[in-house]
Enzyme design. Sequence first.
Site, short mmCIF file in Angstrom:
data_model
loop_
_atom_site.label_atom_id
_atom_site.label_comp_id
_atom_site.label_asym_id
_atom_site.label_seq_id
_atom_site.Cartn_x
_atom_site.Cartn_y
_atom_site.Cartn_z
N SER A 135 0.81 -1.22 0.00
CA SER A 135 0.00 0.00 0.00
C SER A 135 0.84 1.27 0.00
CB SER A 135 -0.94 0.00 1.21
OG SER A 135 -1.81 -1.09 1.17
N HIS A 186 0.79 4.62 4.45
CA HIS A 186 -0.04 5.26 3.43
C HIS A 186 0.33 6.74 3.27
CE1 HIS A 186 -3.65 2.26 3.20
NE2 HIS A 186 -2.48 1.65 3.25
#
Length: 202
Positions: A135, A186
């Site tokens: 991610s 993230h």
Amino acid sequence: MMIVRGGFSIFTRTESFREFIRYYPIVSAIVAIHISLYLLTILPIFPNYWFFEHFSGVNLYIMEGEFWRLITPIFMHSGFSHMLFNSFSIVLFGPALERLLGGGRFLFIYLASGIIANVATFILEPLTYTHVGSSGAIFGLFGYYIAMIIFQKNRLSKENSQIIITLCVVSLIMTFIQPNINITAHLFGLLGGFFLGYVLKK
């Protein structure tokens, strides 16, 4: 310089399977690694847990000198749905950038963003923190796209820019809503990709 303009989405895939592999070899290789490592963690003919023990991002082990754990978690996933979602995201967002940047630069952006995300996780999260997943690298692609929208307005159409911004905002919102998310990865993957997009904009 490839310019992606016009009223069509650069995220619409129309290639056959063979064409996709030929046009986007780096994206294809990344997805193949995801699938291969996932199979190695579930097939009973392998010592499955060995891969998680040695490839996961474990802050304590990184502090003790196992620096490969800043890279290997980018390709590891905790389950089928995790692997499938991240692989789908790369297939959706990666090809346009690979064509725009070339395979070498695209791979650099992807890996560098993932490493930046994992370094931030190491610095900001507890020593007991363990993580896997691509991610951070995927958010790095978002960051690079945003940098292109701001600093290279002629390279993407208005329609495609709007799609990217919308998906980025939705992904950021989901980061804070979904459980078991490495929020640090993230955010810093996004910032890392944006920084690289600014530095490499010429």
